[in-house]
Design a protein around this motif. Structure first.
Motif, mmCIF file in Angstrom:
data_model
loop_
_atom_site.group_PDB
_atom_site.id
_atom_site.type_symbol
_atom_site.label_atom_id
_atom_site.label_comp_id
_atom_site.label_asym_id
_atom_site.label_seq_id
_atom_site.Cartn_x
_atom_site.Cartn_y
_atom_site.Cartn_z
ATOM 1 N N LYS A 1 11.189 40.874 44.769
ATOM 2 C CA LYS A 1 11.654 41.286 43.445
ATOM 3 C C LYS A 1 10.563 41.925 42.604
ATOM 4 O O LYS A 1 10.858 42.702 41.685
ATOM 5 C CB LYS A 1 12.241 40.082 42.701
ATOM 6 N N ASN A 2 9.327 41.616 42.882
ATOM 7 C CA ASN A 2 8.217 42.123 42.081
ATOM 8 C C ASN A 2 7.242 42.876 42.976
ATOM 9 O O ASN A 2 6.224 42.348 43.406
ATOM 10 C CB ASN A 2 7.513 40.968 41.365
ATOM 11 N N GLY A 3 7.598 44.112 43.286
ATOM 12 C CA GLY A 3 6.716 44.959 44.081
ATOM 13 C C GLY A 3 6.975 44.908 45.569
ATOM 14 O O GLY A 3 6.095 45.253 46.366
ATOM 15 N N GLY A 4 8.166 44.504 45.986
ATOM 16 C CA GLY A 4 8.487 44.438 47.406
ATOM 17 C C GLY A 4 9.286 45.624 47.885
ATOM 18 O O GLY A 4 9.961 46.308 47.112
ATOM 19 N N VAL A 5 9.222 45.878 49.195
ATOM 20 C CA VAL A 5 10.051 46.900 49.823
ATOM 21 C C VAL A 5 10.426 46.407 51.217
ATOM 22 O O VAL A 5 9.611 45.795 51.915
ATOM 23 C CB VAL A 5 9.339 48.268 49.909
ATOM 24 N N LEU A 6 11.673 46.630 51.586
ATOM 25 C CA LEU A 6 12.181 46.279 52.900
ATOM 26 C C LEU A 6 12.639 47.546 53.607
ATOM 27 O O LEU A 6 13.530 48.247 53.121
ATOM 28 C CB LEU A 6 13.344 45.288 52.788
ATOM 29 N N PHE A 7 12.014 47.851 54.736
ATOM 30 C CA PHE A 7 12.416 48.962 55.584
ATOM 31 C C PHE A 7 13.250 48.407 56.737
ATOM 32 O O PHE A 7 12.845 47.449 57.391
ATOM 33 C CB PHE A 7 11.203 49.684 56.162
ATOM 34 N N ILE A 8 14.412 49.006 56.985
ATOM 35 C CA ILE A 8 15.248 48.627 58.124
ATOM 36 C C ILE A 8 15.519 49.882 58.942
ATOM 37 O O ILE A 8 16.069 50.869 58.436
ATOM 38 C CB ILE A 8 16.581 48.003 57.684
ATOM 39 N N THR A 9 15.111 49.850 60.208
ATOM 40 C CA THR A 9 15.373 50.983 61.084
ATOM 41 C C THR A 9 15.511 50.489 62.517
ATOM 42 O O THR A 9 15.524 49.279 62.784
ATOM 43 C CB THR A 9 14.264 52.055 60.952
ATOM 44 N N TRP A 10 15.641 51.413 63.444
ATOM 45 C CA TRP A 10 15.810 51.120 64.861
ATOM 46 C C TRP A 10 14.609 51.672 65.622
ATOM 47 O O TRP A 10 13.884 52.524 65.113
ATOM 48 C CB TRP A 10 17.115 51.741 65.365
ATOM 49 N N ASP A 11 14.393 51.207 66.825
ATOM 50 C CA ASP A 11 13.234 51.684 67.582
ATOM 51 C C ASP A 11 13.448 53.085 68.124
ATOM 52 O O ASP A 11 12.549 53.927 68.110
ATOM 53 C CB ASP A 11 12.885 50.710 68.715
ATOM 54 N N GLU A 12 14.670 53.345 68.606
ATOM 55 C CA GLU A 12 14.997 54.632 69.223
ATOM 56 C C GLU A 12 16.514 54.757 69.279
ATOM 57 O O GLU A 12 17.238 53.802 69.019
ATOM 58 C CB GLU A 12 14.406 54.706 70.638
ATOM 59 N N THR B 1 4.150 44.294 48.586
ATOM 60 C CA THR B 1 4.609 43.496 49.720
ATOM 61 C C THR B 1 5.588 44.321 50.540
ATOM 62 O O THR B 1 6.555 44.857 49.998
ATOM 63 C CB THR B 1 5.298 42.200 49.254
ATOM 64 N N VAL B 2 5.330 44.419 51.830
ATOM 65 C CA VAL B 2 6.163 45.220 52.728
ATOM 66 C C VAL B 2 6.795 44.319 53.773
ATOM 67 O O VAL B 2 6.122 43.488 54.394
ATOM 68 C CB VAL B 2 5.326 46.310 53.431
ATOM 69 N N PHE B 3 8.106 44.492 53.939
ATOM 70 C CA PHE B 3 8.848 43.892 55.043
ATOM 71 C C PHE B 3 9.404 45.042 55.877
ATOM 72 O O PHE B 3 9.901 46.029 55.329
ATOM 73 C CB PHE B 3 10.029 43.053 54.554
#
Length: 350
Positions: free
Chosen positions: A271-282, A75-77
């Motif tokens: 909690k079970n196979g998830g990842v959260l990416f936080i970034t900016w556009d530019e 699961t990707v956020f």
């Protein structure tokens, strides 16, 4: 996240086929509840503060006892914020205390991460398109989809749709008017920050589109897809420059993250196979103009390396490639074929 509502049947059916994502309604709930019932729930939720909401979500939405780093990534956020280089954020505990004091110790951090085309893309919209297609596809403005629509099927969510079994995706857009596929900007909702709304193979299928591009208020533990693209509104994404926003805009975004990230991290899906990416556009900044400064990438996951930092050169192409690798999608799209993935930020990958 938002109130618990009945989810469009097409998405729930697709998730069931994919054996992930949308979950059954809790016992005693009615997936055909009226708007009045949903509004009552929302009013009740509003009576407690953000911390209480997060605690409540953790109690009611999470069935497993603990986070595990053994589950494969499934699961990707991704949360995309706006218009700040990493040096605006790092160490800025006045405007971004949650990012600096709470998220960074838990996250793996890519210090040399840049936007599309090695950070040279401006304005915002081409960077969002790049995250979907590995290229800006000739788009160089911030116009709504009615002016900048593209007809190619070579992009991420169509790969997901065509995969067997289907990989269920959702674009969660704060303050977006419901049921128009997000193609029209309104108020603090900006269509330029909703990349899926530019692809005609998505928007021409109204039933499919309206089930996948949804207001952020509808995201909760029962509506999580396998791929979740999250865009806060024009205040909460740190864009600012509107009377409703706090100055500096970093503060609005940091506050929003402090309220919403705990809710994501308290779900079973995370909690079970998830990842959260936080970034900016530019890295564009109203004080300095267009730059190619690093914008930073935070990776939070049971499989991430907490407190770890690297200086490997990454771009939005790296994120696209990483998502394709997590879900086993080929061929690699556009510049993703030339990029280094983000695997160094994980203890194991994918």
């Amino acid at each position: 996240m938002g109130r618990n509502i009945g989810w469009p049947s097409v998405l729930c059916m697709s998730v069931a086929l994919a054996a992930s994502g949308c979950k059954k309604e809790p016992p005693g709930s009615d997936s055909s509840s009226t708007t009045g019932d949903a509004d009552t729930d929302a009013d009740s939720d509003a009576d407690s503060d953000a911390d209480s909401d997060a605690d409540s979500d953790a109690d009611s939405d999470t069935d497993t006892a603990a986070t595990t780093s053994d589950a494969p990534l499934s699961t990707v956020f991704i949360i995309l914020l706006e218009n700040h280089k990493w040096s605006d954020i790092e160490g800025n505990t006045r405007d971004a205390p949650y990012i600096n004091d709470t998220l960074l110790p838990q996250a793996a951090l890519a210090l040399s991460y840049k936007g599309g085309n090695n950070g040279k893309l401006h304005p915002s919209e081409p960077n969002y398109i790049w995250l979907e297609a590995g290229d800006n596809l000739g788009i160089t403005s911030d116009d709504d989809p009615n002016k900048n629509e593209v007809s190619t099927t070579d992009h991420l969510v169509t790969q997901m749709r065509n995969h067997s079994p289907e990989i269920v995706w959702a674009s969660w857009q704060e303050d977006m008017p419901p049921n128009d596929c997000g193609v029209n900007s309104k108020g603090l909702y900006a269509a330029k920050h909703n990349p899926m709304a530019f692809f005609t193979d998505v928007t021409d299928d109204k039933s499919y589109c309206s089930s996948r591009i949804r207001p952020y208020s509808e995201l909760d533990s029962s509506t999580i897809a396998q791929y979740n693209f999250i865009t806060p509104n024009l205040c909460d994404d740190m864009h600012g420059n509107f009377p409703q926003c706090t100055f500096p805009s970093i503060e609005d975004g940091d506050t929003w993250l402090s309220q919403e990230v705990p809710k994501i991290m308290n779900t079973d899906a995370y909690k079970n196979g998830g990842v959260l990416f936080i970034t900016w556009d530019e890295s564009e900044n109203t004080l300095t103009g267009t730059t190619s400064d690093p914008i930073g990438m935070l990776v939070l996951s049971p499989k991430a390396r907490p407190g770890y930092t690297n200086t490997i050169p990454y771009t939005h192409s790296s994120t696209l490639r990483t998502i394709q690798e997590i879900f086993g999608l080929t061929p690699l799209l556009g510049d993703a074929a030339n990029a280094t993935d983000l695997s160094d930020l994980f203890t194991s990958f994918p």
